[in-house]
Design a protein around this motif. Structure first.
Motif, PDB file in Angstrom:
ATOM      1  N   ASP A 478       3.408   2.221 -12.716  1.00  0.00           N
ATOM      2  CA  ASP A 478       2.430   3.233 -13.173  1.00  0.00           C
ATOM      3  C   ASP A 478       0.950   3.143 -12.359  1.00  0.00           C
ATOM      4  N   SER A 479       1.209   2.210 -11.357  1.00  0.00           N
ATOM      5  CA  SER A 479      -0.298   2.097 -10.652  1.00  0.00           C
ATOM      6  C   SER A 479      -0.372   2.962  -9.494  1.00  0.00           C
ATOM      7  N   CYS A 480       0.513   3.712  -9.073  1.00  0.00           N
ATOM      8  CA  CYS A 480       0.545   4.549  -7.662  1.00  0.00           C
ATOM      9  C   CYS A 480      -0.038   6.031  -8.235  1.00  0.00           C
ATOM     10  N   THR A 481      -1.582   5.967  -8.536  1.00  0.00           N
ATOM     11  CA  THR A 481      -2.204   7.244  -8.914  1.00  0.00           C
ATOM     12  C   THR A 481      -3.205   7.360  -8.008  1.00  0.00           C
ATOM     13  N   ALA A 482      -3.767   8.586  -8.078  1.00  0.00           N
ATOM     14  CA  ALA A 482      -4.923   9.139  -7.163  1.00  0.00           C
ATOM     15  C   ALA A 482      -5.986   8.029  -7.503  1.00  0.00           C
ATOM     16  N   GLU A 483      -6.119   7.528  -8.750  1.00  0.00           N
ATOM     17  CA  GLU A 483      -7.497   6.782  -9.102  1.00  0.00           C
ATOM     18  C   GLU A 483      -7.415   5.282  -8.227  1.00  0.00           C
ATOM     19  N   ASN A 484      -6.148   4.910  -8.220  1.00  0.00           N
ATOM     20  CA  ASN A 484      -5.961   3.640  -7.290  1.00  0.00           C
ATOM     21  C   ASN A 484      -5.697   3.773  -5.834  1.00  0.00           C
ATOM     22  N   LEU A 485      -5.764   4.873  -5.418  1.00  0.00           N
ATOM     23  CA  LEU A 485      -5.362   5.152  -3.897  1.00  0.00           C
ATOM     24  C   LEU A 485      -6.194   4.549  -3.079  1.00  0.00           C
ATOM     25  N   VAL A 486      -5.831   3.654  -2.124  1.00  0.00           N
ATOM     26  CA  VAL A 486      -6.690   3.012  -1.020  1.00  0.00           C
ATOM     27  C   VAL A 486      -6.516   3.693   0.272  1.00  0.00           C
ATOM     28  N   TRP A 487      -5.332   4.098   0.853  1.00  0.00           N
ATOM     29  CA  TRP A 487      -5.403   4.760   1.750  1.00  0.00           C
ATOM     30  C   TRP A 487      -3.898   5.404   1.886  1.00  0.00           C
ATOM     31  N   ALA A 488      -4.034   6.530   2.514  1.00  0.00           N
ATOM     32  CA  ALA A 488      -2.847   7.631   2.624  1.00  0.00           C
ATOM     33  C   ALA A 488      -2.561   7.725   4.116  1.00  0.00           C
ATOM     34  N   SER A 489      -1.314   7.638   4.657  1.00  0.00           N
ATOM     35  CA  SER A 489      -0.991   7.876   6.111  1.00  0.00           C
ATOM     36  C   SER A 489      -0.936   9.346   6.217  1.00  0.00           C
ATOM     37  N   GLU A 490      -0.924   9.513   7.814  1.00  0.00           N
ATOM     38  CA  GLU A 490      -0.682  10.964   8.113  1.00  0.00           C
ATOM     39  C   GLU A 490       0.967  11.143   8.010  1.00  0.00           C
ATOM     40  N   LYS A 491       1.295  12.590   8.177  1.00  0.00           N
ATOM     41  CA  LYS A 491       2.622  12.779   8.182  1.00  0.00           C
ATOM     42  C   LYS A 491       3.588  12.742   9.527  1.00  0.00           C
ATOM     43  N   THR A 492       4.803  12.074   9.446  1.00  0.00           N
ATOM     44  CA  THR A 492       5.342  12.053  10.952  1.00  0.00           C
ATOM     45  C   THR A 492       6.702  12.425  10.728  1.00  0.00           C
ATOM     46  N   ARG A 493       6.953  13.254  11.668  1.00  0.00           N
ATOM     47  CA  ARG A 493       8.497  13.955  11.688  1.00  0.00           C
ATOM     48  C   ARG A 493       9.456  13.165  12.242  1.00  0.00           C
ATOM     49  N   VAL A 494      10.534  13.021  11.623  1.00  0.00           N
ATOM     50  CA  VAL A 494      11.668  12.232  12.192  1.00  0.00           C
ATOM     51  C   VAL A 494      12.711  13.275  12.323  1.00  0.00           C
ATOM     52  N   SER A 495      13.468  13.186  13.406  1.00  0.00           N
ATOM     53  CA  SER A 495      14.775  14.143  13.488  1.00  0.00           C
ATOM     54  C   SER A 495      16.171  13.460  13.372  1.00  0.00           C
ATOM     55  N   GLU A 496      16.026  12.199  13.324  1.00  0.00           N
ATOM     56  CA  GLU A 496      17.353  11.188  13.424  1.00  0.00           C
ATOM     57  C   GLU A 496      17.124  10.033  12.697  1.00  0.00           C
ATOM     58  N   PRO A 497      17.973   9.043  12.337  1.00  0.00           N
ATOM     59  CA  PRO A 497      17.715   7.955  11.506  1.00  0.00           C
ATOM     60  C   PRO A 497      16.952   6.962  12.266  1.00  0.00           C
ATOM     61  N   GLY A 498      16.071   6.115  11.618  1.00  0.00           N
ATOM     62  CA  GLY A 498      15.256   4.975  12.433  1.00  0.00           C
ATOM     63  C   GLY A 498      14.112   4.598  11.531  1.00  0.00           C
ATOM     64  N   ALA A 499      13.134   4.171  12.132  1.00  0.00           N
ATOM     65  CA  ALA A 499      12.146   3.550  11.363  1.00  0.00           C
ATOM     66  C   ALA A 499      10.638   3.857  11.875  1.00  0.00           C
ATOM     67  N   ALA A 500       9.779   4.211  11.023  1.00  0.00           N
ATOM     68  CA  ALA A 500       8.315   4.541  11.535  1.00  0.00           C
ATOM     69  C   ALA A 500       7.421   3.275  10.693  1.00  0.00           C
ATOM     70  N   THR A 501       6.435   2.893  11.648  1.00  0.00           N
ATOM     71  CA  THR A 501       5.404   2.045  11.028  1.00  0.00           C
ATOM     72  C   THR A 501       4.071   2.878  10.766  1.00  0.00           C
ATOM     73  N   PHE A 502       3.665   2.300   9.842  1.00  0.00           N
ATOM     74  CA  PHE A 502       2.391   2.992   9.364  1.00  0.00           C
ATOM     75  C   PHE A 502       1.553   1.731   8.973  1.00  0.00           C
ATOM     76  N   THR A 503       0.278   1.763   9.631  1.00  0.00           N
ATOM     77  CA  THR A 503      -0.787   0.837   9.628  1.00  0.00           C
ATOM     78  C   THR A 503      -2.034   1.100   8.815  1.00  0.00           C
ATOM     79  N   ALA A 504      -2.442   0.643   7.896  1.00  0.00           N
ATOM     80  CA  ALA A 504      -3.788   0.958   7.215  1.00  0.00           C
ATOM     81  C   ALA A 504      -4.778   0.079   8.081  1.00  0.00           C
ATOM     82  N   PRO A 505      -5.985   0.793   8.101  1.00  0.00           N
ATOM     83  CA  PRO A 505      -6.898   0.118   9.089  1.00  0.00           C
ATOM     84  C   PRO A 505      -7.597  -1.241   8.308  1.00  0.00           C
ATOM     85  N   SER A 506      -7.711  -1.401   7.133  1.00  0.00           N
ATOM     86  CA  SER A 506      -8.324  -2.463   6.695  1.00  0.00           C
ATOM     87  C   SER A 506      -7.752  -2.888   5.402  1.00  0.00           C
ATOM     88  N   VAL A 507      -7.860  -4.103   5.216  1.00  0.00           N
ATOM     89  CA  VAL A 507      -7.628  -4.511   3.472  1.00  0.00           C
ATOM     90  C   VAL A 507      -8.992  -4.829   3.064  1.00  0.00           C
TER      91      VAL A 507
END
Length: 817
Positions: A478-507
């Motif tokens: 139940d923790s993934c709510t707007a009140e507890n949001l730390v960082w949200a990534s930009e959206k990335t489009r993919v056209s085939e299977p694979g992996a995308a890495t998202f890095t938050a700037p700071s803990v």
């Protein structure tokens, strides 16, 4: 006087009537009118007159010329006239209605009431005042006469007459006759049912309708009790094999009265009106369109969810039929059966693509007899969809699968099949998951790898992720709510299977973090959203830990240290340092309670901790022996927050204890020496750190033999002997010219500060064992036991004499000094 005037008026009327009668000729052809139903005297004139109908043949007629004599003579029938008596169409309409609807009666009360109402319509003033009534109401005029003529019927005649008058005068004038039609409706869902309605604007009574191709719901093809404007249910039973039916009908309805009467005249008497008859309107009509009874069922579908994870294929199916849906005799819908096969593909299909391979699931629909086509149906496949891919359903309806009631209405060999690849019939089972970096460093970055194992829609997938802070008291899921949001990534489009890495700037802080990945299609429809709090998407920024090991023991005055081993992730932001607190434990307190402000002896300067590793504390000098307890504190000062302690040791733990020895001095003097011969004292020092600026000072005290040592007569205090930690230290040599016993006292002392005063650490006791030197004249040479035969007593006497001389000499030297 009033009554006389009334009588005079009546006589005057009689005389006048007699004059008219004698001067009027009888018309031909004619017949004599007779009294119909009513009250009064059937005579040209009478006291109260005649109130009711005059019968001409079998027709009841009514006076329309108030004040004239009763028509007792020959009466001429002039037929139906719309100009009778010079009356207006509205007057004629009302009179025709009354004499038709109520006037053809043998009831005297009803006939009298009609007579009064008809006369009032024809000539209101004359009707009210013909018998001398001075008022202005119809009821009052009736009462004026009937209170004497027929008092027992007076009230009823008033009521009926006024009611008839109001009813008749409210009627509209029928202009140009009346038109009408029959209107048929067809039930959209069941053409066997519908309604028929007669639209006749001026209908005045019940009519008759005759149906062709249908019958009324109550049975029969005709009804004679039909009210215009009301709808009546009809039922159609098509002939076997008939593709369509058109229902027709005709009818006749009475309409508003004509603006005319059957006009009768009587010379010298009243003109009277009989019924001109009601008008009739003939109506006809038919279905606007034929009722179609052929049936060709089809299906429209929409998947319940386009993107499904670990579920089944669920479809919302709407069944429609061109033509009417077959029905049972009780009106229930006949059951239509449809079957769908579900096919899997690795790529998103397009409409019209070839069907790939064998079906992987099946769905069956049998419509509900109570619902038929009126409601969509939710249908689910029996097999679970566990493998990622695109799944498409193809629905089919075959005549061979239907009941006889449905087959009889279907075209021969009817078959309908849905096109493969329709988007509304395709769902995708995605395979999207993620792996987050699990071990975090405050101030460092944190990342999440979103993996699309397949499939990918034709227009691609849009990936994103977000990280949320865990909060005490809230379940992970139940923790993934707007009140507890730390960082949200930009959206990335993919056209085939694979992996995308998202890095938050700071803990930003120590704690637990939950990543939640999501995927959308090109239209913004959610394809996948990860669970909150799942292990693969959980990352923890743990504070670093500290394990310390203090110097276990040290000599007095030593500079003691503690070593801290920092493990884990040291924050990459702000500054982290170690501070050591040192407490000297007082006697009697348990270790856990010994670390108080009163026992604090040192707080070190912070030691910077840039990373994990071993860090030595600054040295802490000791000024007393005893037990020292260390407490380490790992501190962190964020760039934009209050400093805090990340780790703190406990008081009195074994590995954080340093025992500082209590210095001890053990001495051993030269046991025997001759007068004038040098002798020393040797001190063995233990428990002293070599760094201490310490020294030993030896004092020698002489006392006479036989006396108790009291160390009151010091013969010498040696120069200080430097001490460098533990070891043996010999005093400077001492000689004595006087025989006796010399008692040694060793004193250990040190300087806490360079050049400062000394502080005594240890001082021996007077008379300690091993701390005495016997000084005598024979100590160096000695006498053997087999000498010249001098007895022991003699030697002793001699020795005592020598000692006495020595002491005397020592005393002399002291006095000289």
């Amino acid at each position: 006087m009033k009554r006389a005037l009334v009588v005079f008026g009546i006589l005057l009327a009689v005389v006048s009537a007699g004059i008219v009668i004698t001067s009027w000729s009888v018309a031909t052809p004619s017949q004599a009118a007779s009294a119909g139903a009513g009250f009064g005297t059937w005579a040209p004139t009478s006291t109260y007159g005649w109130h009711g109908s005059m019968k001409v043949g079998d027709v009841h007629t009514y006076c329309i010329r108030p004040g004239l004599a009763a028509p007792t003579g020959q009466t001429t029938d002039r037929g139906v006239r719309s100009d009778a008596g010079g009356l207006s169409p509205k007057q004629l309409t009302g009179i025709n209605h009354l004499v038709t609807a109520y006037g053809q009666t043998s009831d005297p009360v009803q006939a009298a009431s009609v007579g009064w109402a008809v006369k009032a319509i024809a000539d209101w003033d004359q009707t009210l005042h013909a018998f001398g009534y001075p008022g202005d109401t119809l009821a009052g005029a009736i009462n004026w006469t009937f209170s004497a003529l027929a008092p027992e019927h007076n009230e009823r005649v008033q009521q009926l007459a006024t009611s008839y008058y109001a009813e008749a005068t409210a009627l509209p004038v029928a202009e140009g006759g009346s038109e009408g039609r029959l209107v048929f409706t067809t039930d959209d869902e069941d053409p066997r049912h519908g309604t028929v309605t007669a639209k006749v604007a001026s209908a005045t009574g019940l009519g008759t309708i005759e149906l062709t191709g249908a019958e009324f719901a109550g049975g029969g093809t005709s009804r004679s009790d039909v009210r215009a404007g009301e709808s009546y249910e009809i039922r159609v039973t098509p002939a076997a094999g008939a593709p369509e039916v058109t229902v027709r009908g005709s009818g006749v309805f009475p309409t508003a009265p004509r603006a005319a009467v059957r006009y009768f005249t009587t010379p010298g008497g009243q003109d009277t009106a009989g019924p001109a008859g009601p008008a009739e309107t003939t109506v006809e009509g038919e279905d606007m369109e034929p009722r179609v009874f052929t049936f060709t069922p089809t299906i429209t579908t929409q998947v319940v969810e386009r993107y499904v994870t670990d579920g089944v294929f669920a479809d919302e199916v709407t069944v429609r039929g061109d033509g009417s849906w077959p029905r049972a005799d009780d009106g229930a819908y006949a059951v239509v059966r449809a079957v769908a096969d579900v096919y899997r593909d690795d790529v998103e299909p397009a409409p019209g693509d070839a069907i790939p391979g064998e079906p992987v699931a099946t769905m069956v629909l049998e419509t509900d007899p109570a619902l038929g086509p009126t409601s969509p149906y939710r249908v689910e496949a029996t097999e679970a969809l566990t493998e990622p891919g695109f799944y498409t359903a193809v629905w089919r309806i075959f005549a061979a699968d239907q009941s006889a009631a449905v087959r009889d209405r279907l075209p021969d060999d009817y078959a309908w099949e849905e096109e493969y690849g329709v988007r509304a019939q395709t769902i995708m089972v995605p395979s999207v998951f993620s792996r987050a970096e699990s071990d975090l460093t405050v101030g460092g970055t944190m990342s999440d790898e979103v993996i699309v194992a397949g499939p990918v829609p034709r227009d691609g997938l849009v990936l994103s992720t977000a990280v949320y802070r865990a909060v005490d008291g809230i379940a992970p899921e139940d923790s993934c709510t707007a009140e507890n949001l730390v960082w949200a990534s930009e959206k990335t489009r993919v056209s085939e299977p694979g992996a995308a890495t998202f890095t938050a700037p700071s803990v930003p802080e120590f704690g637990t973090y939950y990543w939640q990945e999501s995927a959308e299609d090109a239209d913004g429809v959610r394809v996948h959203v990860g669970g909150c709090g799942v292990p693969e998407e959980t990352a923890v920024a743990e504070p670093p830990t500290v394990v310390t090991h203090a110097q276990p023991s040290a000599g007095f005055g030593a500079v003691i240290t503690d070593t801290a081993t920092v493990s884990g992730n040291v924050p990459a932001s702000g500054s982290t340092s170690l501070v050591f607190r040192v407490h000297l434990a007082p006697d009697g307190l348990p270790p856990a309670e010994a670390c108080t402000e009163e026992t604090l002896v040192a707080v070190t300067e912070p030691v910077a901790v840039p990373d994990a590793g071993e860090y030595d504390s600054p040295g802490v000098p000791t000024t007393a022996s005893g037990t020292y307890y260390w407490i380490e504190e790992l501190r962190w000062s964020p760039d934009d927050g209050e400093p805090r302690t990340l780790a703190r040791g406990a008081c009195g733990t074994e590995e954080e204890t340093t025992v500082v020895d209590r210095p001890a001095v053990a001495t051993r003097a030269t046991p025997r020496a001759a007068t004038g011969e040098p002798f020393t004292d040797i001190a063995t020092v233990t428990g002293l750190d070599e760094s201490v600026d310490a020294e030993l000072v030896f004092s020698a005290y002489l006392h006479r033999t036989g006396q108790t040592p009291d160390c009151s007569e010091r013969i010498v205090e040696t120069a200080a002997v430097p001490v460098h930690g533990d070891g043996e230290y010999e005093s400077p040599a001492v000689t004595s010219d006087i025989a006796g016993t010399v008692q040694w006292v060793a004193q250990l002392q040190y300087r806490p500060e360079a050049g400062g005063d000394t502080v005594v650490i240890h001082r021996g006791e007077c008379g300690e064992e091993g701390e005495s030197t016997i000084v005598d004249d024979l100590a160096a040479t000695g006498v053997s036991g087999s000498g010249a035969g001098v007895s022991t007593q003699m030697w002793a006497a001699g020795g005592i004499a020598l000692v006495s001389l020595g002491l005397a000499a020592l005393g002399l030297r002291s006095r000289r000094a």
